[in-house]
Scaffold this motif. Structure first.
Motif, PDB file in Angstrom:
ATOM      1  N   PRO A 179       0.816  -1.201   0.235  1.00  0.00           N
ATOM      2  CA  PRO A 179       0.058   0.053  -0.057  1.00  0.00           C
ATOM      3  C   PRO A 179       0.934   1.287  -0.077  1.00  0.00           C
ATOM      4  O   PRO A 179       0.438   2.365  -0.731  1.00  0.00           O
ATOM      5  CB  PRO A 179      -0.794  -0.108   1.194  1.00  0.00           C
ATOM      6  CG  PRO A 179      -0.901  -1.543   1.549  1.00  0.00           C
ATOM      7  CD  PRO A 179       0.370  -2.011   1.067  1.00  0.00           C
ATOM      8  N   ALA A 180       2.106   1.228   0.895  1.00  0.00           N
ATOM      9  CA  ALA A 180       2.809   2.434   0.752  1.00  0.00           C
ATOM     10  C   ALA A 180       3.430   2.819  -0.608  1.00  0.00           C
ATOM     11  O   ALA A 180       3.183   3.928  -1.210  1.00  0.00           O
ATOM     12  CB  ALA A 180       3.917   2.162   1.860  1.00  0.00           C
ATOM     13  N   ALA A 181       4.096   1.576  -1.408  1.00  0.00           N
ATOM     14  CA  ALA A 181       4.465   1.894  -2.685  1.00  0.00           C
ATOM     15  C   ALA A 181       3.459   2.173  -3.574  1.00  0.00           C
ATOM     16  O   ALA A 181       3.599   3.134  -4.466  1.00  0.00           O
ATOM     17  CB  ALA A 181       5.231   0.483  -3.112  1.00  0.00           C
ATOM     18  N   ARG A 182       2.218   1.734  -3.424  1.00  0.00           N
ATOM     19  CA  ARG A 182       1.244   2.159  -4.468  1.00  0.00           C
ATOM     20  C   ARG A 182       0.718   3.631  -4.293  1.00  0.00           C
ATOM     21  O   ARG A 182       0.478   4.129  -5.166  1.00  0.00           O
ATOM     22  CB  ARG A 182      -0.139   1.150  -4.207  1.00  0.00           C
ATOM     23  CG  ARG A 182       0.163  -0.347  -4.802  1.00  0.00           C
ATOM     24  CD  ARG A 182       0.404  -0.396  -6.148  1.00  0.00           C
ATOM     25  NE  ARG A 182      -0.573  -0.025  -6.956  1.00  0.00           N
ATOM     26  CZ  ARG A 182      -0.498   0.430  -8.357  1.00  0.00           C
ATOM     27  NH1 ARG A 182       0.525   0.412  -8.716  1.00  0.00           N
ATOM     28  NH2 ARG A 182      -1.632   0.992  -8.815  1.00  0.00           N
ATOM     29  N   GLY A 183       0.814   4.052  -2.944  1.00  0.00           N
ATOM     30  CA  GLY A 183       0.439   5.304  -2.765  1.00  0.00           C
ATOM     31  C   GLY A 183       1.295   6.526  -3.379  1.00  0.00           C
ATOM     32  O   GLY A 183       0.995   7.368  -4.031  1.00  0.00           O
ATOM     33  N   VAL A 184       2.738   6.207  -3.128  1.00  0.00           N
ATOM     34  CA  VAL A 184       3.575   7.004  -3.953  1.00  0.00           C
ATOM     35  C   VAL A 184       3.395   6.686  -5.193  1.00  0.00           C
ATOM     36  O   VAL A 184       3.505   7.841  -6.141  1.00  0.00           O
ATOM     37  CB  VAL A 184       5.234   6.286  -3.465  1.00  0.00           C
ATOM     38  CG1 VAL A 184       6.216   7.382  -4.218  1.00  0.00           C
ATOM     39  CG2 VAL A 184       5.234   6.557  -1.898  1.00  0.00           C
ATOM     40  N   GLN A 185       3.485   5.667  -5.808  1.00  0.00           N
ATOM     41  CA  GLN A 185       3.027   5.622  -7.373  1.00  0.00           C
ATOM     42  C   GLN A 185       1.919   6.430  -7.863  1.00  0.00           C
ATOM     43  O   GLN A 185       1.992   7.060  -8.974  1.00  0.00           O
ATOM     44  CB  GLN A 185       2.915   4.178  -7.746  1.00  0.00           C
ATOM     45  CG  GLN A 185       3.969   3.283  -7.652  1.00  0.00           C
ATOM     46  CD  GLN A 185       3.821   1.724  -7.697  1.00  0.00           C
ATOM     47  OE1 GLN A 185       2.695   1.304  -7.776  1.00  0.00           O
ATOM     48  NE2 GLN A 185       4.804   1.006  -7.880  1.00  0.00           N
ATOM     49  N   HIS A 186       0.835   6.190  -7.054  1.00  0.00           N
ATOM     50  CA  HIS A 186      -0.213   7.167  -7.453  1.00  0.00           C
ATOM     51  C   HIS A 186      -0.051   8.621  -7.404  1.00  0.00           C
ATOM     52  O   HIS A 186      -0.555   9.490  -8.288  1.00  0.00           O
ATOM     53  CB  HIS A 186      -1.540   6.677  -6.736  1.00  0.00           C
ATOM     54  CG  HIS A 186      -2.786   7.421  -7.202  1.00  0.00           C
ATOM     55  ND1 HIS A 186      -3.906   7.254  -6.351  1.00  0.00           N
ATOM     56  CD2 HIS A 186      -3.247   8.178  -8.135  1.00  0.00           C
ATOM     57  CE1 HIS A 186      -4.876   8.114  -6.850  1.00  0.00           C
ATOM     58  NE2 HIS A 186      -4.387   8.513  -8.122  1.00  0.00           N
ATOM     59  N   MET A 187       0.766   9.235  -6.383  1.00  0.00           N
ATOM     60  CA  MET A 187       1.020  10.425  -6.147  1.00  0.00           C
ATOM     61  C   MET A 187       1.955  11.115  -7.478  1.00  0.00           C
ATOM     62  O   MET A 187       1.881  11.927  -7.720  1.00  0.00           O
ATOM     63  CB  MET A 187       1.839  10.555  -4.625  1.00  0.00           C
ATOM     64  CG  MET A 187       1.946  12.197  -4.679  1.00  0.00           C
ATOM     65  SD  MET A 187       3.349  12.468  -3.174  1.00  0.00           S
ATOM     66  CE  MET A 187       4.744  11.569  -4.229  1.00  0.00           C
ATOM     67  N   VAL A 188       2.929  10.372  -7.752  1.00  0.00           N
ATOM     68  CA  VAL A 188       3.923  10.556  -8.829  1.00  0.00           C
ATOM     69  C   VAL A 188       3.125  10.627 -10.041  1.00  0.00           C
ATOM     70  O   VAL A 188       3.445  11.433 -10.698  1.00  0.00           O
ATOM     71  CB  VAL A 188       4.896   9.475  -8.887  1.00  0.00           C
ATOM     72  CG1 VAL A 188       5.792   9.815 -10.200  1.00  0.00           C
ATOM     73  CG2 VAL A 188       5.814   9.416  -7.826  1.00  0.00           C
ATOM     74  N   GLU A 189       2.181   9.690 -10.389  1.00  0.00           N
ATOM     75  CA  GLU A 189       1.281   9.807 -11.530  1.00  0.00           C
ATOM     76  C   GLU A 189       0.444  11.017 -11.497  1.00  0.00           C
ATOM     77  O   GLU A 189       0.591  11.558 -12.636  1.00  0.00           O
ATOM     78  CB  GLU A 189       0.316   8.575 -11.718  1.00  0.00           C
ATOM     79  CG  GLU A 189       1.090   7.555 -12.021  1.00  0.00           C
ATOM     80  CD  GLU A 189       0.330   5.988 -11.534  1.00  0.00           C
ATOM     81  OE1 GLU A 189      -0.822   6.126 -11.053  1.00  0.00           O
ATOM     82  OE2 GLU A 189       0.630   5.062 -11.544  1.00  0.00           O
ATOM     83  N   LEU A 190      -0.130  11.440 -10.514  1.00  0.00           N
ATOM     84  CA  LEU A 190      -0.713  12.829 -10.169  1.00  0.00           C
ATOM     85  C   LEU A 190       0.181  13.985 -10.613  1.00  0.00           C
ATOM     86  O   LEU A 190      -0.011  14.872 -11.333  1.00  0.00           O
ATOM     87  CB  LEU A 190      -1.354  12.976  -8.946  1.00  0.00           C
ATOM     88  CG  LEU A 190      -2.450  12.164  -8.543  1.00  0.00           C
ATOM     89  CD1 LEU A 190      -2.907  12.272  -6.981  1.00  0.00           C
ATOM     90  CD2 LEU A 190      -3.686  12.565  -9.693  1.00  0.00           C
ATOM     91  N   MET A 191       1.405  13.921 -10.153  1.00  0.00           N
ATOM     92  CA  MET A 191       2.280  14.853 -10.328  1.00  0.00           C
ATOM     93  C   MET A 191       2.626  15.051 -11.784  1.00  0.00           C
ATOM     94  O   MET A 191       2.921  16.138 -12.275  1.00  0.00           O
ATOM     95  CB  MET A 191       3.658  14.557  -9.708  1.00  0.00           C
ATOM     96  CG  MET A 191       3.763  15.097  -8.182  1.00  0.00           C
ATOM     97  SD  MET A 191       5.295  14.618  -7.401  1.00  0.00           S
ATOM     98  CE  MET A 191       5.025  15.351  -5.729  1.00  0.00           C
ATOM     99  N   ALA A 192       2.951  14.065 -12.488  1.00  0.00           N
ATOM    100  CA  ALA A 192       3.293  14.083 -13.742  1.00  0.00           C
ATOM    101  C   ALA A 192       2.167  14.543 -14.732  1.00  0.00           C
ATOM    102  O   ALA A 192       2.416  15.051 -15.607  1.00  0.00           O
ATOM    103  CB  ALA A 192       3.637  12.545 -14.385  1.00  0.00           C
ATOM    104  N   ALA A 193       0.730  14.147 -14.276  1.00  0.00           N
ATOM    105  CA  ALA A 193      -0.150  14.872 -15.049  1.00  0.00           C
ATOM    106  C   ALA A 193      -0.674  16.212 -14.818  1.00  0.00           C
ATOM    107  O   ALA A 193      -1.778  16.745 -15.596  1.00  0.00           O
ATOM    108  CB  ALA A 193      -1.288  13.650 -14.903  1.00  0.00           C
ATOM    109  N   GLU A 194       0.025  16.597 -13.675  1.00  0.00           N
ATOM    110  CA  GLU A 194      -0.630  18.175 -13.326  1.00  0.00           C
ATOM    111  C   GLU A 194       0.083  19.116 -13.905  1.00  0.00           C
ATOM    112  O   GLU A 194       1.377  19.185 -13.546  1.00  0.00           O
ATOM    113  CB  GLU A 194      -0.331  18.015 -11.437  1.00  0.00           C
ATOM    114  CG  GLU A 194      -0.771  19.156 -10.991  1.00  0.00           C
ATOM    115  CD  GLU A 194      -2.305  20.014 -11.419  1.00  0.00           C
ATOM    116  OE1 GLU A 194      -2.455  20.759 -11.946  1.00  0.00           O
ATOM    117  OE2 GLU A 194      -3.116  19.094 -11.110  1.00  0.00           O
ATOM    118  N   PRO A 195      -0.316  19.990 -14.559  1.00  0.00           N
ATOM    119  CA  PRO A 195       0.190  21.286 -15.396  1.00  0.00           C
ATOM    120  C   PRO A 195       0.530  22.246 -14.317  1.00  0.00           C
ATOM    121  O   PRO A 195       1.509  23.088 -14.906  1.00  0.00           O
ATOM    122  CB  PRO A 195      -0.788  21.473 -16.351  1.00  0.00           C
ATOM    123  CG  PRO A 195      -2.244  21.343 -15.689  1.00  0.00           C
ATOM    124  CD  PRO A 195      -2.013  19.891 -14.896  1.00  0.00           C
TER     125      PRO A 195
END
Length: 220
Positions: A179-195
């Protein structure tokens, strides 16, 4: 051998670049005596947070995850005389230890420790925003929501720092069920998509093992 070398290098830099500090040392001892998890940032990492806050000329800081207040002290010391730091801690026992450590450091007039789940507390901070710097160091499954709130509570020019994003390399495992790794992955994906942010992440090794942090500049 690697871990011993990493710790020795941390000790080398800290011994040369970070003078002895009674308040910080006492904060670590008090946290250990209270059996808080031994997951505070390392001294050189605390100094990094302090320098980043000064570089950003932060006057207001939000910290998500207080623990014993070690990183809180580092960040609060970077603020000007009229600065303010709000730190959120879910565990009342941790918050009590942190308050004592912060008082001992002479920072009780600068730091406001708020107890409760961060996702319950964050909506109440809209009237105190924007913050110049946000440091996220709480439960990792919550990172996506913490990032969303950090973005809402900042302004162009603010800095968002998220600790423990490498997870000993687990962040790169697309099939991880941690769950910790998945939480970080999701956050990184949000950062990548956030203009509205420009972000990067770096790996670190040292006395705390193998991990890293993400840094985002709010641009819009």
């Amino acid at each position: 051998m690697e871990n011993r070398t990493w710790a020795a290098v941390d000790d080398y830099f800290s011994s040369h670049l970070i003078p002895p500090d009674a308040a910080l040392d006492a904060a670590l001892r008090a946290s250990n005596d209270a059996d808080l998890p031994a997951i505070a940032v390392a001294p050189n990492q605390g100094k990094l947070l302090y320098l980043l806050a000064r570089m950003a000329r932060a006057r207001t800081i939000l910290e998500i995850g207080t623990l014993g207040g070690y990183s809180t002290i580092w960040l609060a010391r970077a603020l000007p005389a009229d600065g303010k730091l709000i730190t959120l801690e879910a565990q009342p026992r941790h918050a009590a230890v942190a308050k004592e450590n912060i008082d001992r450091a002479g920072l009780s007039g600068v730091v406001d420790v708020r107890v409760g789940r961060a996702l319950d507390t964050l909506p109440n901070l809209r009237g105190e925003a924007p913050f110049d710097l946000v440091f996220v160091d709480a439960d990792k499954p919550g990172n996506p929501e913490y990032f969303r709130w950090a973005l809402e509570l900042t302004r162009p020019g603010s800095v968002i720092i998220v600790d423990n994003v490498v997870r000993s390399g687990a962040v790169a495992d697309r099939d991880s069920d941690d769950p910790a790794a998945r939480g970080v992955q999701h956050m990184v994906e949000l950062m990548a998509a956030e203009p509205r942010v420009d972000a990067t992440a770096v790996q670190t090794v040292g006395v705390k093992g193998y991990d890293g942090l993400a840094i985002a500049l709010v641009t819009g």
